[in-house]
Design a protein around this motif. Structure first.
Motif, PDB file in Angstrom:
ATOM      1  N   ARG A 128       0.848  -1.193   0.000  1.00 27.15           N
ATOM      2  CA  ARG A 128       0.000   0.000   0.000  1.00 27.15           C
ATOM      3  C   ARG A 128       0.880   1.238   0.000  1.00 27.15           C
ATOM      4  NH1 ARG A 128      -5.239  -0.355   0.601  1.00 27.15           N
ATOM      5  NH2 ARG A 128      -5.354   1.814   1.301  1.00 27.15           N
ATOM      6  N   ALA A 129       0.425   2.259  -0.692  1.00 32.19           N
ATOM      7  CA  ALA A 129       1.239   3.469  -0.823  1.00 32.19           C
ATOM      8  C   ALA A 129       0.333   4.678  -0.959  1.00 32.19           C
ATOM      9  CB  ALA A 129       2.154   3.351  -2.043  1.00 32.19           C
ATOM     10  N   GLU A 130       0.969   5.852  -0.941  1.00 32.24           N
ATOM     11  CA  GLU A 130       0.280   7.116  -1.182  1.00 32.24           C
ATOM     12  C   GLU A 130       0.745   7.668  -2.520  1.00 32.24           C
ATOM     13  OE1 GLU A 130      -2.068   8.157   0.767  1.00 32.24           O
ATOM     14  OE2 GLU A 130      -1.724   6.662   2.344  1.00 32.24           O
ATOM     15  N   LEU A 131       0.039   8.683  -3.007  1.00 37.20           N
ATOM     16  CA  LEU A 131       0.392   9.226  -4.309  1.00 37.20           C
ATOM     17  C   LEU A 131       1.808   9.800  -4.306  1.00 37.20           C
ATOM     18  CD1 LEU A 131      -0.579   9.814  -7.203  1.00 37.20           C
ATOM     19  CD2 LEU A 131      -1.384  12.054  -6.402  1.00 37.20           C
ATOM     20  N   ASP A 132       2.194  10.415  -3.173  1.00 36.97           N
ATOM     21  CA  ASP A 132       3.527  11.028  -3.145  1.00 36.97           C
ATOM     22  C   ASP A 132       4.655   9.989  -3.057  1.00 36.97           C
ATOM     23  OD1 ASP A 132       3.198  10.252  -0.545  1.00 36.97           O
ATOM     24  OD2 ASP A 132       3.188  12.271   0.306  1.00 36.97           O
ATOM     25  N   ASP A 133       4.296   8.693  -2.911  1.00 41.28           N
ATOM     26  CA  ASP A 133       5.302   7.636  -2.960  1.00 41.28           C
ATOM     27  C   ASP A 133       5.669   7.279  -4.401  1.00 41.28           C
ATOM     28  OD1 ASP A 133       5.467   7.270  -0.157  1.00 41.28           O
ATOM     29  OD2 ASP A 133       3.620   6.074  -0.202  1.00 41.28           O
ATOM     30  N   LEU A 134       4.808   7.674  -5.349  1.00 41.63           N
ATOM     31  CA  LEU A 134       5.047   7.330  -6.746  1.00 41.63           C
ATOM     32  C   LEU A 134       5.998   8.340  -7.384  1.00 41.63           C
ATOM     33  CD1 LEU A 134       1.421   6.347  -7.880  1.00 41.63           C
ATOM     34  CD2 LEU A 134       3.167   4.959  -6.737  1.00 41.63           C
ATOM     35  N   LYS A 135       6.603   7.914  -8.494  1.00 39.15           N
ATOM     36  CA  LYS A 135       7.550   8.779  -9.200  1.00 39.15           C
ATOM     37  C   LYS A 135       7.285   8.725 -10.700  1.00 39.15           C
ATOM     38  CE  LYS A 135      11.474   8.210  -5.986  1.00 39.15           C
ATOM     39  NZ  LYS A 135      12.905   7.779  -5.895  1.00 39.15           N
ATOM     40  N   VAL A 136       7.698   9.808 -11.365  1.00 36.74           N
ATOM     41  CA  VAL A 136       7.668   9.807 -12.825  1.00 36.74           C
ATOM     42  C   VAL A 136       8.558   8.680 -13.317  1.00 36.74           C
ATOM     43  CG1 VAL A 136       8.323  11.085 -14.902  1.00 36.74           C
ATOM     44  CG2 VAL A 136       7.183  12.272 -13.013  1.00 36.74           C
ATOM     45  N   GLY A 137       8.053   7.890 -14.269  1.00 39.48           N
ATOM     46  CA  GLY A 137       8.792   6.750 -14.789  1.00 39.48           C
ATOM     47  C   GLY A 137       8.291   5.420 -14.272  1.00 39.48           C
ATOM     48  N   ASP A 138       7.507   5.424 -13.158  1.00 40.81           N
ATOM     49  CA  ASP A 138       6.918   4.181 -12.663  1.00 40.81           C
ATOM     50  C   ASP A 138       5.925   3.659 -13.706  1.00 40.81           C
ATOM     51  OD1 ASP A 138       8.337   4.430 -10.336  1.00 40.81           O
ATOM     52  OD2 ASP A 138       6.637   5.146  -9.129  1.00 40.81           O
ATOM     53  N   THR A 139       5.905   2.342 -13.893  1.00 40.93           N
ATOM     54  CA  THR A 139       4.878   1.741 -14.756  1.00 40.93           C
ATOM     55  C   THR A 139       3.650   1.453 -13.896  1.00 40.93           C
ATOM     56  OG1 THR A 139       5.759  -0.482 -14.387  1.00 40.93           O
ATOM     57  CG2 THR A 139       6.554   0.729 -16.312  1.00 40.93           C
ATOM     58  N   VAL A 140       2.469   1.697 -14.483  1.00 38.84           N
ATOM     59  CA  VAL A 140       1.237   1.570 -13.695  1.00 38.84           C
ATOM     60  C   VAL A 140       0.134   0.896 -14.495  1.00 38.84           C
ATOM     61  CG1 VAL A 140       1.662   3.560 -12.195  1.00 38.84           C
ATOM     62  CG2 VAL A 140       0.509   3.882 -14.377  1.00 38.84           C
ATOM     63  N   GLU A 141      -0.772   0.260 -13.764  1.00 36.79           N
ATOM     64  CA  GLU A 141      -2.055  -0.194 -14.291  1.00 36.79           C
ATOM     65  C   GLU A 141      -3.125   0.510 -13.479  1.00 36.79           C
ATOM     66  OE1 GLU A 141      -2.330  -4.395 -14.241  1.00 36.79           O
ATOM     67  OE2 GLU A 141      -0.821  -4.680 -15.830  1.00 36.79           O
ATOM     68  N   ILE A 142      -4.021   1.209 -14.160  1.00 37.84           N
ATOM     69  CA  ILE A 142      -5.029   2.030 -13.477  1.00 37.84           C
ATOM     70  C   ILE A 142      -6.423   1.573 -13.883  1.00 37.84           C
ATOM     71  CG2 ILE A 142      -6.001   4.358 -13.258  1.00 37.84           C
ATOM     72  CD1 ILE A 142      -3.225   5.492 -13.625  1.00 37.84           C
ATOM     73  N   THR A 143      -7.259   1.361 -12.896  1.00 33.83           N
ATOM     74  CA  THR A 143      -8.695   1.143 -13.130  1.00 33.83           C
ATOM     75  C   THR A 143      -9.395   2.458 -12.834  1.00 33.83           C
ATOM     76  OG1 THR A 143      -8.530  -1.169 -12.450  1.00 33.83           O
ATOM     77  CG2 THR A 143     -10.733  -0.188 -12.509  1.00 33.83           C
ATOM     78  N   ALA A 144     -10.142   2.971 -13.833  1.00 31.98           N
ATOM     79  CA  ALA A 144     -10.745   4.300 -13.692  1.00 31.98           C
ATOM     80  C   ALA A 144     -12.228   4.263 -14.014  1.00 31.98           C
ATOM     81  CB  ALA A 144     -10.037   5.299 -14.606  1.00 31.98           C
ATOM     82  N   GLN A 145     -12.925   5.240 -13.467  1.00 31.90           N
ATOM     83  CA  GLN A 145     -14.352   5.378 -13.708  1.00 31.90           C
ATOM     84  C   GLN A 145     -14.684   6.858 -13.775  1.00 31.90           C
ATOM     85  OE1 GLN A 145     -17.348   4.457 -10.566  1.00 31.90           O
ATOM     86  NE2 GLN A 145     -18.100   2.928 -12.001  1.00 31.90           N
ATOM     87  N   ASN A 146     -15.250   7.272 -14.919  1.00 29.51           N
ATOM     88  CA  ASN A 146     -15.646   8.672 -15.092  1.00 29.51           C
ATOM     89  C   ASN A 146     -14.489   9.639 -14.810  1.00 29.51           C
ATOM     90  OD1 ASN A 146     -17.556  10.617 -15.817  1.00 29.51           O
ATOM     91  ND2 ASN A 146     -18.154  10.987 -13.682  1.00 29.51           N
ATOM     92  N   GLY A 147     -13.284   9.266 -15.251  1.00 29.36           N
ATOM     93  CA  GLY A 147     -12.135  10.158 -15.124  1.00 29.36           C
ATOM     94  C   GLY A 147     -11.408  10.105 -13.802  1.00 29.36           C
ATOM     95  N   ALA A 148     -11.902   9.284 -12.877  1.00 28.06           N
ATOM     96  CA  ALA A 148     -11.254   9.183 -11.562  1.00 28.06           C
ATOM     97  C   ALA A 148     -10.625   7.807 -11.398  1.00 28.06           C
ATOM     98  CB  ALA A 148     -12.257   9.429 -10.447  1.00 28.06           C
ATOM     99  N   ALA A 149      -9.422   7.783 -10.847  1.00 27.96           N
ATOM    100  CA  ALA A 149      -8.725   6.513 -10.624  1.00 27.96           C
ATOM    101  C   ALA A 149      -9.329   5.797  -9.426  1.00 27.96           C
ATOM    102  CB  ALA A 149      -7.244   6.760 -10.401  1.00 27.96           C
ATOM    103  N   LEU A 150      -9.754   4.555  -9.635  1.00 27.48           N
ATOM    104  CA  LEU A 150     -10.248   3.737  -8.535  1.00 27.48           C
ATOM    105  C   LEU A 150      -9.083   2.987  -7.882  1.00 27.48           C
ATOM    106  CD1 LEU A 150     -13.457   2.225 -10.199  1.00 27.48           C
ATOM    107  CD2 LEU A 150     -13.282   4.272  -8.779  1.00 27.48           C
ATOM    108  N   THR A 151      -8.218   2.418  -8.719  1.00 25.06           N
ATOM    109  CA  THR A 151      -7.028   1.722  -8.213  1.00 25.06           C
ATOM    110  C   THR A 151      -5.819   2.104  -9.059  1.00 25.06           C
ATOM    111  OG1 THR A 151      -7.335  -0.233  -9.604  1.00 25.06           O
ATOM    112  CG2 THR A 151      -8.425  -0.233  -7.450  1.00 25.06           C
ATOM    113  N   ILE A 152      -4.667   2.181  -8.417  1.00 22.97           N
ATOM    114  CA  ILE A 152      -3.403   2.407  -9.116  1.00 22.97           C
ATOM    115  C   ILE A 152      -2.424   1.345  -8.629  1.00 22.97           C
ATOM    116  CG2 ILE A 152      -1.478   3.972  -9.530  1.00 22.97           C
ATOM    117  CD1 ILE A 152      -3.332   6.309  -8.911  1.00 22.97           C
ATOM    118  N   ASP A 153      -1.977   0.487  -9.544  1.00 23.97           N
ATOM    119  CA  ASP A 153      -1.017  -0.570  -9.219  1.00 23.97           C
ATOM    120  C   ASP A 153       0.292  -0.216  -9.911  1.00 23.97           C
ATOM    121  OD1 ASP A 153       0.301  -2.813  -8.516  1.00 23.97           O
ATOM    122  OD2 ASP A 153      -1.023  -4.218  -9.563  1.00 23.97           O
TER     123      ASP A 153
END
Length: 533
Positions: free
Chosen positions: A502-527
């Motif tokens: 588990r992490a927070e948004l500020d733990d992520l960095k530019v260049g990380d690869t991600v898979e995002i599940t989104a709904q109506n423009g909002a991220a539900l999950t970020i892996d």
């Protein structure tokens, strides 16, 4: 319960059912402008002066009836069984569904049905208009009889569920009406959809012409929710060469004219510049929301009367009697009378003694009957219903509505008004924000949506983070392998993981690869995953 006086005698169904177009040449009010010449070039070259001319063109503008390649309509030709079924399906607003449907129904003479019409037969079968028994004897090119069309229309509008078998009809040719269809004839006469012929005949086995079929479609039009967004009635507030503004109690809307708009004024072919403020008007909208057909009448001699219904006469001599204080007035009702309740057109037979109504009339004929607010009618009880399903259509032009399909495959269409509460993904939104495919729960009272709660479809994206926004309004921007960029809102409900933890948004960095599940423009999950430094 007070009785409704039922006078179910024969009334003219044929040419007398619609007033003939009275002109033999250009009407006196035509002024010869370029737009006039364009408007007066009729869509069909063989309908000018026909008794059902304006009805034929109105039904054509709505897409219910179509002509032949030689620009004729052939109004006197007998309509075939296949043509009648196709027209009814169109009037129900199911043409798009029919064009996509594949014929799987058990049709005995399937080879006689052209490929373009196969889907219409399938939809008619799915909707219960045609039964398996009908299809075993269905001869598509044979002329459609009045009794057959009566049965199909009754099924299409679910009127066969409202048959009152105790009422007897006084037709000379009663014995020609099959006993099991006597109730269908009763309901057709009660609603005014079909009537009789001179001499108290019903002529159940007489084939229907293409003109008569158009008139029947006109009589059921407006009773079908799916079509309401294409027709707007009211009075002209303003009009110029390009636009018309229509007003009715509670709303005012402006519409653009289409390039080939057809205009009728007091039954005569006319032009846009003949229209004036205050005229009663009905406009038909094309698929772009522009006015393609106008039917207007000078409202100078109209009278308004409000009161309580004390008598209703159905069938021959159809009329409504309304009382206000010590004053009582009777108004004749014909095929052109529009009866509205809660924003929806209804049949005369659906009115009830004791209801409060407003009647607009001219020379003793009711032009418009509007049932007053349900709160003013003591006999009415508002019943709240809830429907769940998937949105299949949203109409935000003209008469707003939403169509959904439930888990059993049934479709339901509901009106949407200014008081309807619309929630999308737990946020207040407008009707135009809803889309086909969204899961939805609709709360309804009398076919009007009071609350629409929808969830947009979840989508999955993968790529590399190229930007992050931290603070009050957090976002993440990714770029996919196809070099497409997407921006997603990140909320307190967004679940974020980095390398499985588990992490927070500020733990992520530019260049990380991600898979995002989104709904109506909002991220539900970020892996997210990060390569070793």
């Amino acid at each position: 319960m007070k009785k409704v006086l039922l006078m179910l005698l024969a009334v003219v169904f044929l040419a007398g059912a619609v007033a003939p177009a009275a002109y033999a040449s250009q009407p006196a009010h035509a002024k010869g402008s370029d737009k006039a010449k364009m408007n007066q070039a009729l869509k069909f070259k063989d309908v000018k002066g026909h008794w059902a001319e304006n009805v034929l063109l109105e039904m054509n503008a709505k897409g219910f009836v179509k002509g032949y390649q030689d620009c004729t309509y052939k109004p006197a030709n007998v309509v075939s069984k296949l043509e009648a079924v196709v027209m009814i399906v169109r009037a129900l607003g199911l043409e798009e569904e029919a064009q996509e449907a594949k014929l799987s129904a058990p049709v005995k003479n399937e080879k006689q049905i052209p490929s373009w019409a196969a889907g219409y037969v399938q939809v008619a079968y799915d909707q219960g208009i045609l039964t398996e028994g009908d299809l075993k004897a269905f001869r598509p090119n044979q002329g459609a009889k009045r009794i057959e069309v009566a049965l199909w229309i009754a099924r299409a509008l679910d009127l066969d569920q409202k048959i009152q078998q105790k009422i007897q009809l006084d037709f000379v040719d009663d014995e020609d009406i099959p006993g099991n269809l006597n109730g269908i004839v009763i309901i057709m006469v009660q609603t005014g959809i079909m009537q009789g012929a001179p001499g108290h005949y019903f002529w159940p086995n007489k084939p229907i012409t293409r003109a008569e079929m158009a008139v029947l479609l006109d009589r059921i039009d407006g009773k079908v929710a799916d079509n309401q967004g294409k027709e707007i009635s009211g009075k002209i507030k303003s009009v110029d060469d390009d636009t018309i503004t229509v007003e009715k109690t509670g709303w005012t809307k402006e519409f653009d004219f289409s390039e080939d708009v057809t205009v009728y004024l007091d039954g005569d072919l006319a032009e846009v510049e003949d229209l004036e403020e205050g005229y009663r008007v009905k406009v038909v909208l094309d698929n772009d929301g522009k006015v393609s057909f106008v039917k207007a009448e000078d409202a100078e001699n109209e009278e308004d009367f409000e009161g309580e219904i004390t008598q209703i006469v159905l069938g021959d001599g159809a009329q409504i009697t309304v009382k206000s204080g010590n004053k009582e007035k009777a108004f004749r009702v014909n095929g052109s009378t529009e009866i509205e309740k809660d924003g929806k057109e209804i049949f005369l037979s659906e009115l009830e003694i004791g209801w409060e109504v407003s009647v607009e009339s001219e020379n003793g004929v009711a032009i418009d009957i509007t049932v007053d607010n349900e709160e003013d009618n003591e006999d009415d009880e508002e019943t709240e219903e809830e429907y769940e399903g998937t949105i299949t259509e949203v109409d935000s032009i003209g008469h707003q509505s939403i169509t959904i399909e439930d888990e059993d495959g049934r479709t339901h269409t509901f009106d949407v008004d200014e008081d309807t509460e619309i929630i999308l993904d737990d946020e207040d939104q407008d009707l135009e924000d809803l889309e086909s495919g969204f899961a939805v729960t609709v709360t309804v009272i009398d076919d009007v949506a009071t609350r629409i709660e929808a969830e947009s479809e979840e989508e999955e994206f993968s790529g590399e983070i190229v930007a992050l926004t931290l603070g009050d309004e957090q976002t993440v921007v990714i770029e996919t392998d196809e070099n497409d960029r997407f921006t997603f809102d990140v909320t307190e409900d967004t679940e974020i993981e980095l390398d499985g933890d588990r992490a927070e948004l500020d733990d992520l960095k530019v260049g990380d690869t991600v898979e995002i599940t989104a709904q109506n423009g909002a991220a539900l999950t970020i892996d997210a995953e990060r390569e070793d430094d």
